[in-house]
Design a protein around this motif. Sequence first.
Motif, short mmCIF file in Angstrom:
data_model
loop_
_atom_site.label_atom_id
_atom_site.label_comp_id
_atom_site.label_asym_id
_atom_site.label_seq_id
_atom_site.Cartn_x
_atom_site.Cartn_y
_atom_site.Cartn_z
N THR A 353 -92.51 -103.95 35.97
CA THR A 353 -94.03 -103.68 35.37
C THR A 353 -93.66 -102.56 34.28
OG1 THR A 353 -94.63 -104.73 37.46
CG2 THR A 353 -96.13 -103.28 36.03
N ILE A 354 -93.12 -101.44 35.00
CA ILE A 354 -93.17 -100.19 33.89
C ILE A 354 -92.50 -100.73 32.60
CG2 ILE A 354 -92.01 -98.03 33.61
CD1 ILE A 354 -92.17 -97.75 36.62
N LEU A 355 -91.13 -101.32 32.56
CA LEU A 355 -90.74 -101.62 31.32
C LEU A 355 -91.47 -102.76 30.50
CD1 LEU A 355 -87.05 -102.17 32.59
CD2 LEU A 355 -87.73 -100.44 31.52
N TRP A 356 -92.18 -103.59 31.20
CA TRP A 356 -93.02 -104.52 30.49
C TRP A 356 -94.14 -103.75 29.67
CZ3 TRP A 356 -98.22 -106.40 31.61
CH2 TRP A 356 -98.39 -107.51 30.96
N CYS A 357 -94.71 -102.94 30.46
CA CYS A 357 -95.62 -102.00 29.90
C CYS A 357 -95.18 -101.33 28.63
CB CYS A 357 -96.42 -101.02 30.85
SG CYS A 357 -97.86 -99.98 30.29
N LEU A 358 -93.97 -100.61 28.89
CA LEU A 358 -93.47 -99.66 27.53
C LEU A 358 -93.18 -100.58 26.42
CD1 LEU A 358 -91.41 -97.40 29.63
CD2 LEU A 358 -93.58 -97.01 28.45
N CYS A 359 -92.21 -102.04 26.81
CA CYS A 359 -91.70 -102.62 25.61
C CYS A 359 -92.43 -103.84 25.03
CB CYS A 359 -90.24 -103.12 26.30
SG CYS A 359 -89.31 -101.53 26.57
N TYR A 360 -93.07 -104.37 25.92
CA TYR A 360 -94.02 -105.54 25.50
C TYR A 360 -95.39 -105.45 25.20
CZ TYR A 360 -95.40 -110.40 25.69
OH TYR A 360 -96.30 -111.68 25.51
N VAL A 361 -96.10 -104.75 26.16
CA VAL A 361 -97.68 -104.62 25.87
C VAL A 361 -97.91 -103.64 24.85
CG1 VAL A 361 -99.84 -104.09 27.04
CG2 VAL A 361 -97.94 -105.10 28.52
N GLU A 373 -81.64 -101.52 26.22
CA GLU A 373 -80.45 -102.15 25.82
C GLU A 373 -79.25 -101.05 26.05
OE1 GLU A 373 -80.95 -103.09 21.71
OE2 GLU A 373 -83.02 -103.97 22.07
N ARG A 374 -79.27 -100.22 25.94
CA ARG A 374 -78.29 -99.15 26.22
C ARG A 374 -77.87 -99.12 27.74
NH1 ARG A 374 -80.42 -95.30 24.24
NH2 ARG A 374 -81.26 -94.08 25.89
N SER A 375 -78.96 -99.40 28.58
CA SER A 375 -78.73 -99.51 30.13
C SER A 375 -78.30 -100.77 30.53
CB SER A 375 -79.61 -98.92 30.90
OG SER A 375 -80.06 -97.75 30.49
N ASN A 376 -77.97 -101.76 29.64
CA ASN A 376 -77.62 -102.90 29.99
C ASN A 376 -78.70 -103.76 30.78
OD1 ASN A 376 -75.95 -105.33 29.79
ND2 ASN A 376 -74.68 -104.71 31.65
N GLY A 377 -79.96 -103.49 30.42
CA GLY A 377 -81.23 -103.96 31.10
C GLY A 377 -81.32 -105.40 30.60
N LEU A 400 -90.05 -109.57 28.32
CA LEU A 400 -89.26 -108.46 27.80
C LEU A 400 -87.97 -108.87 26.98
CD1 LEU A 400 -89.46 -106.18 30.97
CD2 LEU A 400 -90.03 -105.51 28.63
N ILE A 401 -87.18 -110.03 27.54
CA ILE A 401 -85.83 -110.43 27.05
C ILE A 401 -86.41 -110.74 25.54
CG2 ILE A 401 -84.17 -112.35 27.03
CD1 ILE A 401 -84.30 -112.07 30.20
N LYS A 402 -87.41 -111.53 25.32
CA LYS A 402 -87.66 -112.09 24.18
C LYS A 402 -88.21 -110.81 22.94
CE LYS A 402 -90.02 -116.16 25.71
NZ LYS A 402 -91.54 -117.10 25.78
N VAL A 403 -88.79 -109.75 23.42
CA VAL A 403 -89.19 -108.62 22.70
C VAL A 403 -87.83 -107.84 22.30
CG1 VAL A 403 -90.35 -106.37 22.66
CG2 VAL A 403 -91.49 -108.51 23.69
N LEU A 404 -86.95 -107.61 23.29
CA LEU A 404 -85.78 -107.00 22.95
C LEU A 404 -84.99 -107.48 22.12
CD1 LEU A 404 -85.17 -106.00 26.82
CD2 LEU A 404 -85.76 -104.33 24.87
N LYS A 405 -85.22 -108.85 21.61
CA LYS A 405 -84.45 -109.40 20.31
C LYS A 405 -82.84 -109.65 20.68
CE LYS A 405 -87.95 -108.05 17.26
NZ LYS A 405 -88.15 -107.36 15.89
N ILE A 406 -82.72 -110.01 21.69
CA ILE A 406 -81.09 -109.92 22.11
C ILE A 406 -80.88 -111.55 22.17
CG2 ILE A 406 -79.20 -109.74 23.73
CD1 ILE A 406 -80.03 -107.16 22.29
#
Length: 425
Positions: A353-361, A373-377, A400-406
């Motif tokens: 939820t924290i990561l979703w808030c930071l990276c997606y919302v 990405e650096r932490s193999n998230g 999150l995976i979509k947003v991180l563009k991997i």
Amino acid sequence: MGRDDETETYITVPSFFKCPISLDVMTSPVSLCTGVTYDRASIQRWLDGGNNTCPATMQLLNTHDFVPNLTLQRLIHIWSHSLGSRYPRGGDGSPSVELVPTKEEINQSLKRLMSFEKDDIEEILTKIVRFVKDSDSNREFLAARKMDFIPMLVDIIRSKKMELALMAIKILDTIKPDREMLSNLMLANNDDDGGDCLPTILLAIRRGNLQSKIESVRVLDRISYDAKSKLLVAERDGVLTEMIKSISVTESDPSLIEACLSFLITISKSKRVRSKLIAARTITKIKDILMTTTETLSTSVSVTEKSLKLLETLSSKREGRAEICGDDNGRCVEGVVNKLLKVSTTATEHAVTILWCLCYVFREDKKAEEAVERSNGVTKLLVVIQSNCSGMVRQMAKDLIKVLKIHSSSALSAYETKTTHIMPF
């Protein structure tokens, strides 16, 4: 084996009457979920030290709850009474086994206390402490006395006589009376009696021993009942300062950190309090907890879950998200990613939820995405999608995976080659 000096004979203590930790006769035997029985004080000290195993079997504990072993306690009482004067006594001449008072004896003690016979108030409170620690039935018995006993304890705390106040706090923490009633009593500003109870509670947190501090924080949490009381407690001078100081990994015990985190979660539902917590650098303390290598703290499931829950709450504000991303190359975000799938399902859900808030919302700071990405998230998020987390959290992981563009193929390749080793819950 106990020795009787007058008769020069020895008394053999049955082995199952002895606590496996202290090897003394148990005064309040309680059983853990593993089925092993210990003296309450001894096992409480063991757990307060950050241990999460049964000392006798070294099994991991699913719960820290105790079950009073009343049958064994009665046997110990019968045995000690049968010895009479031959029973070995302590250095001050008192019996080695202190009997738990009966309800009738407690009623008599309360009558004396409420009839202003207060010369022996410390002795009476000591007896009550022993009584309430013994069983749920005893705790419910005293918690039900809303009209006389609970107000009397609050008056003792308000009187600022520290030794007595600490005992009253201990009793309130143990019996857990009705939150609304206790909040109204303790926060009432009675000018005739020196105001509310918060100054005494705060003094107990500053000067008490570890157990007194924990009990005082839990009482503060209990009286933070509604929006008004939460704000009143949070905005009292010194309260937030002491709480944030107490969650320092270099200064505090895991049990105290857990109690303080629970309290901060309770009061952080107010937007105004969230802003105060962020301004006071609470997020820096949480980052230290998530990144710590201290064994007792890093293995504490409850501390990690509560740290992530509080961080999730603080991430709802812009300044909170800025502090999480920080100027240290996203180390706090790395700490969140590192807890994915390593602690518990609850911890993983808070972390996602924290990561979703930071990276997606919001996506206000690219350092968050870089840290993930650096932490193999991404690999860990792929595992989250296949885990037993809630459907909503699994969807967050997909977002999150979509947003991180991997590229999914490269990410799945990393997963399939097992380059990431994820510990089980």
